[in-house]
Design an enzyme around this catalytic site. Sequence first.
Site, PDB file in Angstrom:
ATOM      1  CB  SER A 193      -0.995  -0.219   1.161  1.00  0.00           C
ATOM      2  OG  SER A 193      -1.836   0.986   0.998  1.00  0.00           O
ATOM      3  CG  ASP A 241      -6.270  -2.195  -4.611  1.00  0.00           C
ATOM      4  OD1 ASP A 241      -6.766  -1.127  -4.022  1.00  0.00           O
ATOM      5  OD2 ASP A 241      -5.015  -2.302  -4.529  1.00  0.00           O
ATOM      6  CG  HIS A 275      -5.941  -1.375  -0.798  1.00  0.00           C
ATOM      7  ND1 HIS A 275      -4.876  -1.478  -1.747  1.00  0.00           N
ATOM      8  CD2 HIS A 275      -5.379  -0.872   0.441  1.00  0.00           C
ATOM      9  CE1 HIS A 275      -3.805  -0.603  -1.221  1.00  0.00           C
ATOM     10  NE2 HIS A 275      -4.287  -0.265  -0.025  1.00  0.00           N
TER      11      HIS A 275
END
Length: 408
Positions: A194, A348, A378
């Site tokens: 991320s 995502d 995600h």
Amino acid sequence: MAGFWLVLIGGLLTFFLGVFVWVFIQHLLTIEIPSTLKHPVKLWILHLIFQYLITLGTILEKLRICSMPAILQFFQDLIIIKKKVPNVIVTDTRFGTVPVRLFRPKEVSSKPRRGIIFYHGGGAVCGSLDFYHGLGNVLAHETDSVVLLVGYRKLPDHHHPVVYLDCLNASIHFLKNLQTYGVDPSRVVISGESIGGWTVATVTQALVSQAILPQIRAQVLITPGLQGINFQLPSHQQKQNVPLLTRDLVITFVCRYLSIDLSWKNAIVTGAFVPLDTWKKYSKWLSSDNIPKRFKSKKFHPEFLGPFSETAYLETKHVFDVNISPLLADDKIIAQLPDTFLVSCEHDVLRDDALLYKKRLEDQGVPVSWYHAEDGFHGCISLFDKQPFSFPCSMNVLNAVISYIKDV
């Protein structure tokens, strides 16, 4: 006196229940759970809890009681259970002001081991050394590597460029002292998830010019966000309301970290802050034309920039810095990057950032391996050891990363 406490407790319970009902109704109407996702109810519950804490924190922030990031970090710490792995030695220390955690296999090795530098996720709002402790343990044990987990400083007290600088400085310190940690200088991997994946891109690009340091052998970017300019990519349109990370939440976290007033969120979504000549310059790298057709649904609409706002541009123009949007780095920098492993998840909102970077790297001759989790969302990798909220895709992504690193 007892009556006062009863009224106070009753009022607090009513407040917390009211917030929960509001969040439940709001997200029941707006959230989209793709039919191909496994364990949709479990994901829905997890998302509801996450959004409840964000909403509660936002309300308490407006009341000047405490910040939203502080609320998320407090409850995150409550659910952490650190498990010891008998074959891994864990050491907490600091590189200057940056807290780090080292994971080293206990078994003695006859030769230096591979080194892995890992930057955790959490949008600079949550995530911590403790939350990613299990991941550090598994990476060290399964790949027989020395793992450095970097605990960079976060919101609400620290804004850009703190995450980047903390990770860069910690990495440089580690690279200068590889012999101390028993690491082979020719086998160092930089990895992250991320915002940690974004940091991998920015730090690795910065290290290209550091000729006196050992060269990075490979970079691993797991569901990274790599630009803050085009929020009309196919994944931003099609996955904008998919848990756990919605487009609105992405922009909220970006604005908070970059100290951009949240009133500019709409200008960011519509692209009204992007000058036309700037878009013409960078569209060759940022346009949805670079996304393979199979990732575009029939409902996808090509980018359309809103009416340009000079004020919005002046408030947000730092997003065009390569240390914020590493997708904009010069070709000569991109061409010098090491072997790369990219992980994207179908469900995502940031999926297409990885796809854009994949094309940029391949166009400059950088060897790229890619793993796409068709049932992934995600943040799934961070849940691999968070029972009962682990998912099949959590282990699939983790195993793909381990497999790649073991071959480095």
